[in-house]
Structures are given as structure tokens and as C-alpha cells.
Design an enzyme around this catalytic site. Structure first.
Site, PDB file in Angstrom:
ATOM      1  CG  ASP A 151      44.548  38.342  40.858  1.00  0.00           C
ATOM      2  OD1 ASP A 151      45.768  38.099  40.754  1.00  0.00           O
ATOM      3  OD2 ASP A 151      43.713  38.025  39.997  1.00  0.00           O
ATOM      4  N   GLY A 199      50.983  41.714  39.275  1.00  0.00           N
ATOM      5  CA  GLY A 199      51.801  41.576  38.069  1.00  0.00           C
ATOM      6  C   GLY A 199      51.329  42.514  36.967  1.00  0.00           C
ATOM      7  NE  ARG A 241      54.138  38.105  37.227  1.00  0.00           N
ATOM      8  CZ  ARG A 241      52.801  38.114  37.190  1.00  0.00           C
ATOM      9  NH1 ARG A 241      52.169  38.697  36.207  1.00  0.00           N
ATOM     10  NH2 ARG A 241      52.107  37.529  38.143  1.00  0.00           N
ATOM     11  CG  HIS A 287      54.775  40.155  43.479  1.00  0.00           C
ATOM     12  ND1 HIS A 287      53.426  39.875  43.362  1.00  0.00           N
ATOM     13  CD2 HIS A 287      55.395  39.401  42.535  1.00  0.00           C
ATOM     14  CE1 HIS A 287      53.251  38.984  42.388  1.00  0.00           C
ATOM     15  NE2 HIS A 287      54.424  38.686  41.868  1.00  0.00           N
ATOM     16  CG  LEU A 338      42.755  42.763  62.286  1.00  0.00           C
ATOM     17  CD1 LEU A 338      41.292  42.909  61.852  1.00  0.00           C
ATOM     18  CD2 LEU A 338      43.647  43.576  61.352  1.00  0.00           C
ATOM     19  CD  GLU A 370      26.020  39.088  50.800  1.00  0.00           C
ATOM     20  OE1 GLU A 370      25.969  39.526  49.639  1.00  0.00           O
ATOM     21  OE2 GLU A 370      25.111  38.396  51.315  1.00  0.00           O
TER      22      GLU A 370
HETATM   23  C1  IPE Z   1      48.604  38.486  43.102  1.00  0.00           C
HETATM   24  O1  IPE Z   1      48.990  39.127  41.942  1.00  0.00           O
HETATM   25  C2  IPE Z   1      49.770  37.974  43.901  1.00  0.00           C
HETATM   26  C3  IPE Z   1      49.935  36.512  43.861  1.00  0.00           C
HETATM   27  C4  IPE Z   1      49.139  35.675  43.260  1.00  0.00           C
HETATM   28  C5  IPE Z   1      51.065  35.966  44.569  1.00  0.00           C
HETATM   29  P1  IPE Z   1      49.399  38.316  40.636  1.00  0.00           P
HETATM   30  O2  IPE Z   1      50.848  37.991  40.713  1.00  0.00           O
HETATM   31  O3  IPE Z   1      48.488  37.178  40.417  1.00  0.00           O
HETATM   32  O4  IPE Z   1      49.166  39.435  39.543  1.00  0.00           O
HETATM   33  P2  IPE Z   1      48.449  39.261  38.133  1.00  0.00           P
HETATM   34  O5  IPE Z   1      47.120  38.630  38.385  1.00  0.00           O
HETATM   35  O6  IPE Z   1      49.352  38.390  37.319  1.00  0.00           O
HETATM   36  O7  IPE Z   1      48.336  40.648  37.620  1.00  0.00           O
HETATM   37  C1  IPE Z   2      44.966  33.804  43.318  1.00  0.00           C
HETATM   38  O1  IPE Z   2      45.499  34.595  42.303  1.00  0.00           O
HETATM   39  C2  IPE Z   2      46.003  33.559  44.362  1.00  0.00           C
HETATM   40  C3  IPE Z   2      46.422  34.746  45.123  1.00  0.00           C
HETATM   41  C4  IPE Z   2      45.944  35.953  45.012  1.00  0.00           C
HETATM   42  C5  IPE Z   2      47.446  34.494  46.088  1.00  0.00           C
HETATM   43  P1  IPE Z   2      46.046  33.953  40.956  1.00  0.00           P
HETATM   44  O2  IPE Z   2      46.466  35.093  40.101  1.00  0.00           O
HETATM   45  O3  IPE Z   2      47.070  32.931  41.258  1.00  0.00           O
HETATM   46  O4  IPE Z   2      44.744  33.226  40.386  1.00  0.00           O
HETATM   47  P2  IPE Z   2      44.317  32.836  38.911  1.00  0.00           P
HETATM   48  O5  IPE Z   2      45.462  32.104  38.310  1.00  0.00           O
HETATM   49  O6  IPE Z   2      44.060  34.116  38.189  1.00  0.00           O
HETATM   50  O7  IPE Z   2      43.074  32.021  39.074  1.00  0.00           O
HETATM   51 MG    MG Z   3      46.733  36.895  39.408  1.00  0.00          MG
END
Ligand code: IPE
Ligand code: IPE
Ligand code: MG
Length: 230
Positions: free
Chosen positions: A9, A12, A22, A26, A120, A193
Site C-alpha cells: 500500500d 498513490g 498515481r 504504481h 520460492l 504476526e
Molecule cells: C497500493 O497503493 C496499490 C493498490 C491498491 C493497487 P494505493 O494505490 O492504494 O496507494 P495509496 O494508498 O492511495 O497511497
Molecule cells: C489494499 O489497499 C489493497 C491492495 C494493496 C491491493 P487499498 O488502498 O485498496 O485499501 P484501503 O482502501 O486503504 O483499505
Molecule cells: Mg491504498
């Protein structure tokens, strides 16, 4: 061998903080996947499950979804040979019926090409929802009245194209600062954990993974029992 699951996570926010779209986050996140996959075996990790796209992520703007799907395909295309070289076996877990046909074919090709890997197991969760998979496993269990833990784990594995019973998670890492599961591996994390780090996924690499594993190895897992003095 240790099973590490990662909620990748923060892509973005990482990009936004740099004044970039964003999508840039990615793309950079795909580099982190490379680093983590490379570093994992030497840390005693046998299985890595990466949360790449949740079923709820379909609710994002169409342009972002398109970019993510394109990146998966690009990753499979550019990395499969490297995975084979490194003895990595790839399995994509989650629903496939809502994915683009070309992506499904790319997934099948990569799974086939890497099927001999023993160093792996890399499980990539795409269009993944733990709750939906549990519902599907329970549906399948309706025809198996003597269902118990092991058989439900088997049915869960089948429901997600897992290629075997759903494996218990030892260490669950979430980057990006949030402390929640977001519908990931609810069954498999029963005794995982948990490790939360503010580091955004594009900044997560071999050193950060090593630190998480080091901390994990220092923990005492009791599984509901009383600690034995050592
Ligand atoms: C994780 O990063 C990637 C996906 C969920 C596909 P985010 O796209 O959720 O990035 P943030 O959390 O908005 O920063
Ligand atoms: C969880 O991230 C999904 C992935 C990392 C693929 P999100 O960014 O979608 O989750 P929320 O919305 O913060 O819970
Ligand atoms: Mg996110």
C-alpha cells in the site's frame, strides 16, 4: 519455511507527494516487487503472497484500473524469464472471470513457464477478496458434510486457483501506514504476526523486508498456549 504476505500500500500517496500522477507510484511499486522477490529466499521465506489488486479496487477510476491491469501484464511479460532463472514459481490467486482475456492468457503462460520453480512460491493476489473466497469455499463445502478445518482450507485453495490448500500466513506486512487488513487472507492470517510500517510501497526493498523478518523472528508465537520458559 516462512510464509510472508504483504499488503503493498501507498503507491498513490508516494507519487502525489512527489507531484506525480498515481500511475508513477504504481510503476515504481513494480520495482519493489522485484526487490522483494529477489531478497526473499535468502531470508528463509518459502512463500510470498502479494496483494496487488483487491476486488474493491474495481471501484477506483477506470483510468487507474486500466493502468494497473496494463502493469500486471507488463510485469508478467518482462519478469517471467527472470522468475524461471531464479527458481520462482508464480501463482495468481483471486477471481479470473472479470480480468481481460489477454491478461488471463498471460497469467496462464507465466504459471506454466514457472511451474518447475522450487526456491520460492510467489502468489500474486489479483481481483482478490477474502470474504468472497470464503463464501465460495462454503458453497463448495455444502456438498461435503464432514467439512473441517483442513478440508475448508482445501476448498478455499480451489476457490482462489491456489493450486493447493490455502497456506497459513506467518508474517503479514502492510506498508503505507494504515493498520487494517482490507479483506486480505482473513482465514490464513488466524495466527499471523502483524507488522505495519509507514514506509510507502515504492520505498520498500530488501533492507525493509529483512528488518520485518528480523522483528518477526524475535516474537514469541504462543497459539493460545502458555509460554514455555527458554
Ligand atoms: C497500493 O497503493 C496499490 C493498490 C491498491 C493497487 P494505493 O494505490 O492504494 O496507494 P495509496 O494508498 O492511495 O497511497
Ligand atoms: C489494499 O489497499 C489493497 C491492495 C494493496 C491491493 P487499498 O488502498 O485498496 O485499501 P484501503 O482502501 O486503504 O483499505
Ligand atoms: Mg491504498
Amino acid at each position: 519455511m516462512t510464509h510472508v504476505a504483504i499488503i503493498m500500500d501507498g503507491n498513490g500517496r508516494w507519487a502525489t507527494a512527489r507531484g506525480r500522477p498515481r500511475e508513477f507510484g504504481h510503476r515504481q511499486g513494480a520495482e519493489s516487487v522485484r526487490h522483494v522477490v529477489e531478497a526473499a529466499p535468502d531470508l528463509g521465506i518459502g512463500t510470498v503472497t502479494l496483494y496487488a489488486f483487491s476486488s474493491d479496487n474495481w471501484h477506483r477510476p477506470a483510468a487507474e484500473v486500466t493502468v494497473l491491469m496494463k502493469l500486471f501484464r507488463r510485469y508478467l511479460k518482462s519478469e517471467t524469464a527472470e522468475l524461471v532463472r531464479n527458481g520462482v514459481r508464480l501463482r495468481v490467486v483471486g477471481r479470473r472471470d472479470r480480468l481481460d482475456q489477454q491478461l488471463v492468457r498471460a497469467i496462464e503462460r507465466s504459471e506454466e513457464a514457472t511451474s518447475g520453480g522450487t526456491r520460492l512460491l510467489l502468489r500474486l493476489a489479483v481481483d482478490y477478496s477474502a470474504r468472497d473466497l470464503l463464501v465460495e469455499a462454503v458453497r463448495r463445502a455444502a456438498t461435503a458434510p464432514d467439512v473441517e478445518r483442513n478440508s475448508l482450507a482445501n476448498l478455499l485453495g480451489q476457490a482462489m486457483h491456489g493450486g493447493g490448500p490455502a497456506p497459513d500466513v506467518d508474517l503479514l506486512i502492510r506498508t503505507g501506514g494504515e493498520q487494517r487488513l482490507s479483506d486480505f487472507l482473513l482465514w490464513e492470517c488466524a495466527y499471523a504476526e502483524l507488522y505495519f510500517t509507514p514506509v510507502m510501497w515504492p520505498d520498500f526493498g530488501a533492507a525493509e523486508l529483512a528488518e520485518a523478518v528480523r522483528e518477526f523472528r524475535s516474537r514469541h508465537r504462543r497459539y493460545g498456549r502458555v509460554a514455555v520458559a527458554s
